[in-house]
Design an enzyme around this catalytic site. Structure first.
Site, short mmCIF file in Angstrom:
data_model
loop_
_atom_site.label_atom_id
_atom_site.label_comp_id
_atom_site.label_asym_id
_atom_site.label_seq_id
_atom_site.Cartn_x
_atom_site.Cartn_y
_atom_site.Cartn_z
N GLN A 116 3.07 9.93 1.46
CA GLN A 116 4.37 9.25 1.55
C GLN A 116 5.29 9.62 0.39
OE1 GLN A 116 2.41 5.23 2.40
NE2 GLN A 116 4.33 5.09 3.55
N GLY A 150 0.85 -1.20 0.00
CA GLY A 150 0.00 0.00 0.00
C GLY A 150 0.87 1.24 0.00
N HIS A 152 -2.78 7.35 7.20
CA HIS A 152 -1.78 8.27 6.62
C HIS A 152 -2.43 9.56 6.13
CE1 HIS A 152 2.11 6.26 6.57
NE2 HIS A 152 1.63 5.16 5.99
N HIS A 199 -4.62 1.31 7.44
CA HIS A 199 -3.26 1.88 7.58
C HIS A 199 -3.09 3.07 6.62
CE1 HIS A 199 1.32 1.21 7.88
NE2 HIS A 199 1.20 2.00 6.82
N GLU A 200 -3.56 2.92 5.39
CA GLU A 200 -3.40 4.00 4.39
C GLU A 200 -4.31 5.20 4.71
OE1 GLU A 200 -0.89 3.55 2.87
OE2 GLU A 200 -0.77 1.37 2.88
N CYS A 202 5.81 -0.08 7.67
CA CYS A 202 5.49 1.12 6.90
C CYS A 202 6.72 1.54 6.12
CB CYS A 202 5.06 2.24 7.85
SG CYS A 202 4.57 3.75 6.98
N LEU A 203 6.52 1.85 4.84
CA LEU A 203 7.64 2.25 4.00
C LEU A 203 8.27 3.56 4.50
CD1 LEU A 203 6.09 1.36 0.53
CD2 LEU A 203 7.95 0.13 1.72
O1 GNR Z 1 4.04 -2.53 2.66
C1 GNR Z 1 3.35 -2.40 3.68
N1 GNR Z 1 3.02 -3.50 4.40
C2 GNR Z 1 2.06 -3.49 5.40
C3 GNR Z 1 1.98 -4.62 6.23
C4 GNR Z 1 1.03 -4.68 7.23
C5 GNR Z 1 0.14 -3.62 7.39
C6 GNR Z 1 0.22 -2.50 6.59
C7 GNR Z 1 1.17 -2.44 5.60
S1 GNR Z 1 1.24 -1.04 4.57
C8 GNR Z 1 2.92 -1.05 4.12
C9 GNR Z 1 3.22 0.03 3.08
C10 GNR Z 1 2.97 1.39 3.68
O2 GNR Z 1 3.71 1.95 4.42
N2 GNR Z 1 1.83 1.96 3.39
O3 GNR Z 1 1.51 3.14 3.94
NI NI Z 2 2.59 3.23 5.82
#
Ligand code: GNR
Ligand code: NI
Length: 172
Positions: free
Chosen positions: A51, A46, A140, A136-137, A94-95
């Site tokens: 980001q 995601g 953000h 999660h997104e 999270c990236l």
């Molecule tokens: O790549 C991602 N893996 C992930 C694993 C578990 C829960 C959420 C994520 S999202 C993350 C990529 C990211 O930072 N998206 O904002």
């Molecule tokens: Ni993230």
């Protein structure tokens, strides 16, 4: 298409509340395509526009596993219209917080309304990893990071580690 740089903790832009998209035009479609390419390159499942330093309510996800057919989803102006009482725990990463992983509890299932790549209103039901990833997104887009769901001790430890790493880089 282009691979865009991903901003990382402690970049204060990660705390911005992103603005809704007024309409899906060529520039938004370009942004979505660049975000997908950036996400696949990372690799991640995601990516939220903030980001890549764009404070718009746009996200992309693809939770298909390696070797499976890709299932890209492009989303603008998402709203969670329903969330289950039942919760699920996933180990999240999270990236923008590289190499840090922790368990987070969130609703197991959600229903999300959004605008697709063609500007059409859609609703989808999500569960499992897709439900976790969408939440999660959407966090953000509101300036919220997964570490905000952890204890203050854990959150402050990670924050300090990334502040220190940034300081060491700038001292070089
Ligand atoms: O790549 C991602 N893996 C992930 C694993 C578990 C829960 C959420 C994520 S999202 C993350 C990529 C990211 O930072 N998206 O904002
Ligand atoms: Ni993230």
């Amino acid at each position: 298409m282009a691979i865009l740089p991903i901003i990382e903790l402690p970049d204060p832009r990660l705390r911005l509340v992103s603005e809704p998209v007024s309409k899906i035009d060529a520039a938004i479609r370009q942004l979505m395509d660049d975000m997908l390419e950036t996400m696949y390159d990372a690799p991640g499942i995601g990516l939220a526009a903030i980001q890549v330093a764009v404070p718009k309510r746009v996200l992309v996800v693809d939770v298909a596993r390696e070797g499976e057919e890709p299932t890209p989803l492009c989303v603008a102006n998402p709203e969670i219209v329903w969330a289950s009482e039942e919760k699920n725990i996933y180990q999240e990463g999270c990236l923008s917080i590289p190499e840090y992983y922790e368990d987070v509890e969130r609703p197991e299932k959600v229903r999300m309304r959004y605008l697709d790549r063609d500007g059409k209103t859609q609703e989808i039901n999500a569960d499992g990893l897709l439900a976790t990833c969408l939440q999660h997104e959407i966090d953000h887009l509101n300036g919220v990071l997964f570490i905000d769901h952890l204890s203050r001790l854990k959150r402050e430890r990670v924050q300090k580690k990334f502040v220190k790493a940034a300081r060491l880089r700038s001292d070089e």
